[in-house]
Design a protein around this motif. Structure first.
Motif, PDB file in Angstrom:
ATOM      1  N   VAL A 165      -4.367  11.751  35.952  1.00  0.00           N
ATOM      2  CA  VAL A 165      -5.459  10.861  36.338  1.00  0.00           C
ATOM      3  C   VAL A 165      -4.884   9.514  36.760  1.00  0.00           C
ATOM      4  N   ASP A 166      -5.720   8.722  37.464  1.00  0.00           N
ATOM      5  CA  ASP A 166      -5.323   7.361  37.795  1.00  0.00           C
ATOM      6  C   ASP A 166      -5.643   6.438  36.623  1.00  0.00           C
ATOM      7  N   SER A 167      -5.435   5.137  36.797  1.00  0.00           N
ATOM      8  CA  SER A 167      -5.640   4.203  35.697  1.00  0.00           C
ATOM      9  C   SER A 167      -7.099   4.160  35.266  1.00  0.00           C
ATOM     10  N   TYR A 168      -8.020   4.285  36.240  1.00  0.00           N
ATOM     11  CA  TYR A 168      -9.437   4.306  35.857  1.00  0.00           C
ATOM     12  C   TYR A 168      -9.736   5.534  34.998  1.00  0.00           C
ATOM     13  N   GLY A 169      -9.211   6.688  35.414  1.00  0.00           N
ATOM     14  CA  GLY A 169      -9.445   7.911  34.656  1.00  0.00           C
ATOM     15  C   GLY A 169      -8.892   7.816  33.245  1.00  0.00           C
ATOM     16  N   ALA A 170      -7.714   7.188  33.107  1.00  0.00           N
ATOM     17  CA  ALA A 170      -7.119   7.037  31.780  1.00  0.00           C
ATOM     18  C   ALA A 170      -8.000   6.160  30.886  1.00  0.00           C
ATOM     19  N   LYS A 171      -8.512   5.053  31.443  1.00  0.00           N
ATOM     20  CA  LYS A 171      -9.384   4.162  30.665  1.00  0.00           C
ATOM     21  C   LYS A 171     -10.690   4.869  30.309  1.00  0.00           C
ATOM     22  N   TYR A 172     -11.230   5.607  31.255  1.00  0.00           N
ATOM     23  CA  TYR A 172     -12.483   6.330  31.018  1.00  0.00           C
ATOM     24  C   TYR A 172     -12.330   7.308  29.863  1.00  0.00           C
ATOM     25  N   VAL A 173     -11.244   8.067  29.887  1.00  0.00           N
ATOM     26  CA  VAL A 173     -11.011   9.060  28.839  1.00  0.00           C
ATOM     27  C   VAL A 173     -10.784   8.387  27.491  1.00  0.00           C
ATOM     28  N   ASN A 174     -10.000   7.316  27.479  1.00  0.00           N
ATOM     29  CA  ASN A 174      -9.749   6.612  26.222  1.00  0.00           C
ATOM     30  C   ASN A 174     -11.047   6.084  25.622  1.00  0.00           C
ATOM     31  N   ASN A 175     -11.902   5.495  26.459  1.00  0.00           N
ATOM     32  CA  ASN A 175     -13.185   4.984  25.968  1.00  0.00           C
ATOM     33  C   ASN A 175     -14.063   6.115  25.456  1.00  0.00           C
ATOM     34  N   LEU A 176     -14.047   7.240  26.178  1.00  0.00           N
ATOM     35  CA  LEU A 176     -14.858   8.383  25.771  1.00  0.00           C
ATOM     36  C   LEU A 176     -14.411   8.916  24.414  1.00  0.00           C
ATOM     37  N   MET A 177     -13.110   9.027  24.231  1.00  0.00           N
ATOM     38  CA  MET A 177     -12.593   9.548  22.971  1.00  0.00           C
ATOM     39  C   MET A 177     -12.926   8.615  21.811  1.00  0.00           C
ATOM     40  N   GLN A 178     -12.859   7.315  22.044  1.00  0.00           N
ATOM     41  CA  GLN A 178     -13.163   6.356  20.977  1.00  0.00           C
ATOM     42  C   GLN A 178     -14.628   6.385  20.590  1.00  0.00           C
ATOM     43  N   LYS A 179     -15.498   6.630  21.562  1.00  0.00           N
ATOM     44  CA  LYS A 179     -16.931   6.639  21.286  1.00  0.00           C
ATOM     45  C   LYS A 179     -17.412   7.952  20.689  1.00  0.00           C
ATOM     46  N   GLU A 180     -16.843   9.069  21.163  1.00  0.00           N
ATOM     47  CA  GLU A 180     -17.384  10.377  20.812  1.00  0.00           C
ATOM     48  C   GLU A 180     -16.650  11.078  19.677  1.00  0.00           C
ATOM     49  N   PHE A 181     -15.382  10.725  19.442  1.00  0.00           N
ATOM     50  CA  PHE A 181     -14.586  11.462  18.474  1.00  0.00           C
ATOM     51  C   PHE A 181     -13.903  10.539  17.486  1.00  0.00           C
ATOM     52  N   GLU A 182     -13.437  11.122  16.399  1.00  0.00           N
ATOM     53  CA  GLU A 182     -12.703  10.344  15.414  1.00  0.00           C
ATOM     54  C   GLU A 182     -11.429   9.793  16.041  1.00  0.00           C
ATOM     55  N   PRO A 183     -10.981   8.618  15.610  1.00  0.00           N
ATOM     56  CA  PRO A 183      -9.760   8.031  16.178  1.00  0.00           C
ATOM     57  C   PRO A 183      -8.580   8.989  16.092  1.00  0.00           C
ATOM     58  N   GLY A 184      -7.902   9.154  17.225  1.00  0.00           N
ATOM     59  CA  GLY A 184      -6.718   9.994  17.271  1.00  0.00           C
ATOM     60  C   GLY A 184      -6.989  11.481  17.285  1.00  0.00           C
ATOM     61  N   LEU A 185      -8.254  11.880  17.329  1.00  0.00           N
ATOM     62  CA  LEU A 185      -8.574  13.304  17.282  1.00  0.00           C
ATOM     63  C   LEU A 185      -9.247  13.743  18.570  1.00  0.00           C
ATOM     64  N   SER A 186      -8.682  14.733  19.229  1.00  0.00           N
ATOM     65  CA  SER A 186      -9.314  15.329  20.397  1.00  0.00           C
ATOM     66  C   SER A 186      -9.419  16.823  20.161  1.00  0.00           C
ATOM     67  N   PRO A 187     -10.613  17.358  19.990  1.00  0.00           N
ATOM     68  CA  PRO A 187     -10.750  18.790  19.717  1.00  0.00           C
ATOM     69  C   PRO A 187     -10.503  19.643  20.942  1.00  0.00           C
ATOM     70  N   TYR A 188     -10.214  19.021  22.070  1.00  0.00           N
ATOM     71  CA  TYR A 188     -10.083  19.784  23.302  1.00  0.00           C
ATOM     72  C   TYR A 188      -8.630  20.049  23.674  1.00  0.00           C
ATOM     73  N   TYR A 189      -7.686  19.490  22.961  1.00  0.00           N
ATOM     74  CA  TYR A 189      -6.284  19.725  23.228  1.00  0.00           C
ATOM     75  C   TYR A 189      -5.947  19.472  24.697  1.00  0.00           C
ATOM     76  N   VAL A 190      -6.478  18.379  25.218  1.00  0.00           N
ATOM     77  CA  VAL A 190      -6.213  17.980  26.597  1.00  0.00           C
ATOM     78  C   VAL A 190      -5.304  16.765  26.573  1.00  0.00           C
TER      79      VAL A 190
END
Length: 358
Positions: free
Chosen positions: A110-135
């Motif tokens: 992803v580009d820098s926007y995509g990286a920020k988008y994903v980081n924000n999404l993970m912080q809002k939707e999931f526990e810190p440091g945990l991604s159940p999607y293994y992406v």
């Protein structure tokens, strides 16, 4: 509607909209959908596709896919990868096997926007440091440059032709300083010697310049430019090894060989591929009689079958092979980079960033 039903509906619609509704694609899709149902990953893939669509809709750039993702037709139809696996002969088992867990491992550029988008999404939707999607999301700075070039030059990077002569002239000249994948000094030297004229050669060069496969570089170069003849390890393998001039370069080639030569099922071919790469002698010893017996039934001699096994399965070459699907994804992104440099040199130089952040 269940996630399995929604996945089937979306992928079958996309098959027609992308113009790949022939029998081969239909059969492959049905096979993959059944596999995905069996491991319960439909919802996982649908959610990932939605995330990537959201990144694109907001102006972000997503890469073509890496690792084994390009080997999955469902991922192509969902827009997770831009690469049609049947175009390159990828095997579904390299990505989907009955042994996979529910959560498949996926690598996305992803580009820098995509990286920020994903980081924000993970912080809002999931526990810190945990991604159940293994992406794993890789931020590639060239994608930021590409986004700027798209805006200035009005090009669709997802429809760039892979047979552009101007691009191959640039690559053959080694004029690749700063290019993603093809920009370092060693690769520039190889490009000038080989003078690639087709995408399959770029895929092979990307694979063969990695540690391990790089031992095959001198022989590959000699065969490509005509200094050495093509030689095949067994008879009747030109349909599998023709693109690499008789060398067993890709893991997918090994899987196809054991299916053709010894009658392995796709699943067992993938198990052999994994065992060879990890030196699992316990599994390999179990599979050897099946390989020999199956090969003899198909007209091969025990001696040549044992020689192939010793060289390509339990020998060094067993772990030197590269994932073709990953190499295609990387080479595709590098080719796009070369294309924009060849056709829009001033814009490219004004927008280029050469650092890759992982």
């Amino acid at each position: 509607m269940t996630s399995d039903e929604l996945l089937e509906l979306k992928t079958k619609f996309a098959m027609y909209s992308k113009g790949c509704s022939d029998a081969a694609h239909k059969n492959r899709l049905n096979y993959e959908l059944e596999r995905i149902r069996s491991i319960g990953s439909a919802g996982h893939l649908l959610l990932l596709a939605d995330i990537l669509d959201s990144i694109r809709e907001k102006g972000g750039i997503v890469g073509p896919g890496r690792s084994s993702i390009p080997g999955c037709l469902v991922c192509y139809l969902l827009g997770i990868t831009d690469i049609d696996p049947l175009q390159f002969g990828f095997l579904a088992e390299r990505f989907l096997t009955g042994k996979h867990s529910k959560y498949m491992f996926l690598d996305i550029d992803v580009d820098s926007y995509g990286a920020k988008y994903v980081n924000n999404l993970m912080q809002k939707e999931f526990e810190p440091g945990l991604s159940p999607y293994y992406v794993r999301f890789f931020q590639i700075d060239f994608l930021d440059s590409l986004k700027e070039i798209i805006r200035k030059e009005s090009i669709n990077y997802r429809e760039i032709p892979l047979d552009d002569k101007t691009t191959y002239a640039l690559l053959a000249a080694g004029d690749t300083e700063g290019l993603h994948i093809f920009g370092d000094n060693a690769m520039q030297k190889v490009l000038k010697e080989v003078r690639p004229s087709g995408f399959s050669q770029l895929v092979a060069l990307n694979a063969i310049c990695h540690p391990g496969p790089d031992e095959m570089l001198p022989e590959y170069t000699s065969r490509l430019i005509g200094k050495a003849a093509r030689e095949y390890p067994l008879d009747n393998l030109s349909d599998i090894l023709g693109e690499t001039y008789g060398l067993v370069l890709y893991q997918e080639q090994l899987m196809l060989i054991v299916q053709k030569v010894a009658g392995f099922t796709p699943e067992w071919a993938d198990q052999l591929r994994k065992a060879a790469g990890k030196h699992r002698t316990d599994i390999l010893n179990m599979l050897l009689p099946q390989f020999i017996e199956g090969g003899i039934e198909r007209g091969y001699e025990a001696g040549e079958l044992n020689a192939f096994w010793n060289e390509f399965i339990i020998g060094r070459k067993g772990w030197m092979m590269f994932c073709k699907a990953h190499s295609v994804g990387c080479a595709y992104l590098g080719y796009v980079c070369a294309y924009v440099k060849a056709h829009f040199p001033e814009t490219y130089l004004n927008t280029s960033r050469y650092t890759i952040k992982l």
